[in-house]
Enzyme design. Structure first.
Site, PDB file in Angstrom:
ATOM      1  N   GLU A  94     -66.142 -13.856   1.273  1.00  0.00           N
ATOM      2  CA  GLU A  94     -67.212 -14.168   2.271  1.00  0.00           C
ATOM      3  C   GLU A  94     -68.174 -13.043   1.570  1.00  0.00           C
ATOM      4  OE1 GLU A  94     -66.469 -15.184   6.385  1.00  0.00           O
ATOM      5  OE2 GLU A  94     -65.729 -13.094   6.630  1.00  0.00           O
ATOM      6  N   GLU A 137     -62.401 -21.697   5.880  1.00  0.00           N
ATOM      7  CA  GLU A 137     -61.906 -21.067   7.556  1.00  0.00           C
ATOM      8  C   GLU A 137     -62.640 -21.848   8.102  1.00  0.00           C
ATOM      9  OE1 GLU A 137     -62.163 -16.655   7.997  1.00  0.00           O
ATOM     10  OE2 GLU A 137     -62.106 -16.261   6.165  1.00  0.00           O
TER      11      GLU A 137
END
Length: 741
Positions: A370, A451
């Site tokens: 991320e 995710e």
């Protein structure tokens, strides 16, 4: 000939570090590895407790046959900044908490006792990944994996890389890339999964060797996880290593993921390597069991090692049972300075060199989870990965759209479900974004969702039924979107397998992220069955109604709509004298292999299930396959605590002091259902050659809790006794000496 000895016992441990400890015996606690420097409570702790310095020390006695040999210690991992001395001389430093390192003792040993001292700094050093920003997981200090004493001949094998090109051809070959400490002759023997020799090769000095013209080779896959063994020998010194590998071809394309030429939808969950109380410090059995839970209990075919390389035991078990792996380097959102980035590039090399022979690993994660785009940095990580291992693609997990694609696969954390719900509009809920909406590219590319859900809808094991209901739907909706054959998605890896401890900046304030489809003890929440129910019924029949079967538990009341997570053809619900049979909801979940069965007012009128204030009755749910009854669940109207269950993962184990056994504790009603809202302490006592990890009175959540028993290394019978109210139950585990197995 090499001698490899596990060196996990007889370590001395103390908090802090004194300079004279590097060369003199220190006073401390006698411990066995894997070891956690500080065992934390389950919740509401201060994570700074382990963010400091600790010292480990061990005495190694000189052996005469070591003369002229290379003597070294291999640490499978230590968190996080490790320095090793032998007899006061520094011999190694390793600034990575997740990969192995070697301390060469050869030039520093003397006759008699030798002191090895290891200083571990658990501080969050901003020059070492993943540190420097905030991290949504804990990095527990300690020597938390195995340590090995290796005695090697002067000419020995340093590394073996095995490649299997052309696996889809009728005749196959193995390419071996070999690194030795000195040049010389090499002999190779290849054996199949049954131990039968299928090829051999002997030749002089060479770094690249082929065994070709191989036939009748079984390809590695989730259904047939065939492992071959290559034995490499140096004839002049007798040094020998054995490496397991598999013949398989994994390819990500704009049309999806293909394994050995066949399209496979990747369906899995993210896994942290942490455990309650003991942090990272659990041994082989615990690591293997997590892989088994993912593959056999949850029906996953892939796991992501979020957010760092994980235990070799875990990866070995993934190889053995056919669980594919997305492995990535340490990190979480933050990118540090030049020193930090150089260390991260080294992390890529360490990860790939350690794990390149695992057939289960299908993609390398070479981007910090991320993180923002950093083209110069990620050009380095990708180039190194491709140079070290051109047989696997790279991925880089991001959560931002229009990110620069430097990797082979665009890997995306997609939390659109819930993020863009528009109350009062007619816009339907969206499970996943269109991949081109995310990438901003004019054409489709290889694309994997890494995710979803997680922090968007955290759900505790004991949460109300209506929240469990929504939790289940959110996982089902993403799974359905990922299985759409026209979406151009390789698959989806949900956040996450189980709840985990975290920093104060995340979670529910209790230092726990309740993001899992299982509890922190690996006990399924209802959402776990969204995954398990996608298994083939030939493998396992699944039928899990998402209910506690009570009229007053939900808002307004009742049990409808009732979701039944199942791979059955249809289910039958009986209430009082009313019986209805319902099939899978393919209208709302057209792409799932096994859509949920949703029973609602299309099937039962309000009158048929009774009104508020009327007598509540028990229910019965029956599952059918091809017209035959294959599963039955009964739900009493008056659920009572009837049974206290102790369920160890195994009842027979070797007497290994560096291993544990998990025991689940469940409170059940008269029909065997967990009592979802029985939140009371269970009192535990342990007798025999084991000790309890954690408290003696854990509290039930969602009708269950768990514990691990750390073995002492002695044989005998372990007896675990549990008491809840007037219920007392005992389970026995037989521990035998390894030579009796």
């Amino acid at each position: 000939m090499r001698q490899i000895t596990k060196l996990n016992t007889d370590w001395c441990f103390a908090a802090g570090f004194e300079a004279d400890w590097a060369q003199s015996p220190m006073q401390g606690e006698r411990v066995t590895l894997p070891h956690n420097a500080v065992n934390l409570p389950l919740s509401y702790f201060d994570e700074a407790d382990f963010q400091r310095v600790f010292t480990y020390q061990r005495v190694i006695d000189w052996q005469p046959d070591w003369a002229g040999q290379v003597v070294q210690l291999r640490f499978d991992a230590a968190m996080a900044d490790a320095v090793v001395w032998v007899n006061g001389e520094e011999v190694a430093r390793h600034r990575d908490g997740y990969t192995p390192f070697v301390a060469d003792l050869s030039a520093h040993l003397h006759t008699g006792a030798n002191i090895v001292t290891v200083r571990i700094d658990g501080s969050e050093n901003p020059d070492i990944p993943p540190f420097g920003g905030r991290i949504d997981y804990l990095t527990y200090a300690g020597i938390y994996r195995d340590v090995w004493l290796e005695v090697l001949p002067a000419r020995h094998i340093v590394g073996v890389k095995i490649e299997t090109p052309d696996v889809q051809e009728s005749k196959k070959r193995v390419v071996v890339k070999l690194e030795t400490s000195q040049p010389g002759a090499v002999a190779l023997v290849l054996r199949d999964p049954d131990g039968v020799e299928v090829g051999r090769c002997e030749q002089g000095d060479s770094e690249r060797i082929e065994i070709s013209d191989l036939s009748e080779i079984t390809l590695w896959s989730p259904e047939t996880p065939a492992l071959y063994t290559l034995t490499v020998t140096l004839p002049d010194t007798g040094d020998m290593v054995r490496e397991r590998f598999g013949f398989r071809h994994a390819e990500f394309t704009p049309d999806g993921f293909f394994l050995n030429g066949e399209r496979v939808v990747l369906r899995g969950l993210n896994r942290h390597q942490s455990f309650p109380y003991s942090g990272y410090a659990q041994g082989q059995r615990s690591q293997e069991r997590d892989a088994e839970i993912l593959r056999y209990d949850l029906g996953c075919n892939v796991v992501r090692t979020s957010h760092y390389p994980q235990s070799p035991y875990f990866l070995d078990r993934c190889d053995e049972i056919g669980l594919m792996v997305f492995e990535e380097i340490p990190g979480w959102q933050h990118i540090g300075g030049s020193v930090w980035q150089d260390e991260s590039v080294e992390n890529v090399a360490r990860m790939i060199r350690r794990d390149w022979n695992h057939p289960a690993i299908i993609i390398w994660g070479v981007r910090i989870n991320e993180s923002p785009d950093a083209d110069d940095f990620y050009a380095r990580t990708n180039a190194l990965a491709h140079d070290l291992d051109p047989t696997r693609p790279t991925g880089g997990v991001r959560c931002i759209p229009d990110s620069h694609l430097l990797e082979d696969v665009y890997t995306m954390n997609d939390f659109v479900l819930g993020e863009f719900e528009l109350p009062g509009t007619n816009r339907p809920r969206m499970g996943l974004r269109d991949q081109q909406e995310v990438t901003g590219l004019p054409n489709r590319v290889p694309y994997l969702v890494t995710e979803y859900n997680g922090h968007m809808f955290p759900t505790k094991a004991g949460d109300p039924e209506h929240r469990q209901h929504e939790h289940v739907l959110r996982h089902l909706e993403v799974l359905n979107a990922a299985h759409d054959p026209d979406a151009g998605i390789a698959g989806c890896i949900g956040w996450c397998m189980f709840d985990y401890n975290t920093h104060k900046d995340f979670g529910a304030g209790d230092r726990i992220c309740h993001h899992g489809v299982m509890s922190i003890f690996r006990e399924p929440k209802f959402a776990a069955y969204a995954y398990a129910s996608q298994m083939s019924p030939e493998e396992k029949v699944v039928m899990e109604p998402v209910t506690v079967w009570a009229r007053g538990e939900r808002n307004i009341g009742g049990v409808l709509p009732l979701i039944v997570l199942s791979n059955c053809d249809e289910v039958e619900l009986s209430y009082a004298d009313v019986v209805k049979r319902v099939g899978p909801d393919r209208e709302h979940f057209p792409h799932l292999p096994h859509p949920p069965i949703i029973i609602d007012h299309r099937h039962f009128s309000e009158a048929e299930l009774g009104q508020w204030g009327e007598s509540w009755h028990g229910g019965k749910i029956t599952g059918f396959l091809k017209g035959e009854v294959v599963a039955t669940r009964v739900f009493p109207a008056d659920a009572l605590l009837t049974t206290l269950e102790l369920a160890p993962d195994v009842t027979h184990a070797k007497a290994e002091p560096d291993n544990e056994i998990r025991v689940m504790i469940r409170a059940r009603d008269q029909a065997g259902n967990k009592l979802h809202f029985l939140n009371e302490p269970v009192f535990l006592t342990v007798d025999g050659p084991a000790r309890l990890i954690g408290p003696e009175c854990p509290v039930l959540a969602g009708g269950a809790t768990g514990c691990w028993l750390r073995l002492s290394g002695k044989s005998g019978t372990v007896r675990l006794t549990a008491r809840l109210r007037e219920k007392t139950v005992q389970t026995q585990i037989e521990i035998v000496a390894p030579d009796r197995e």
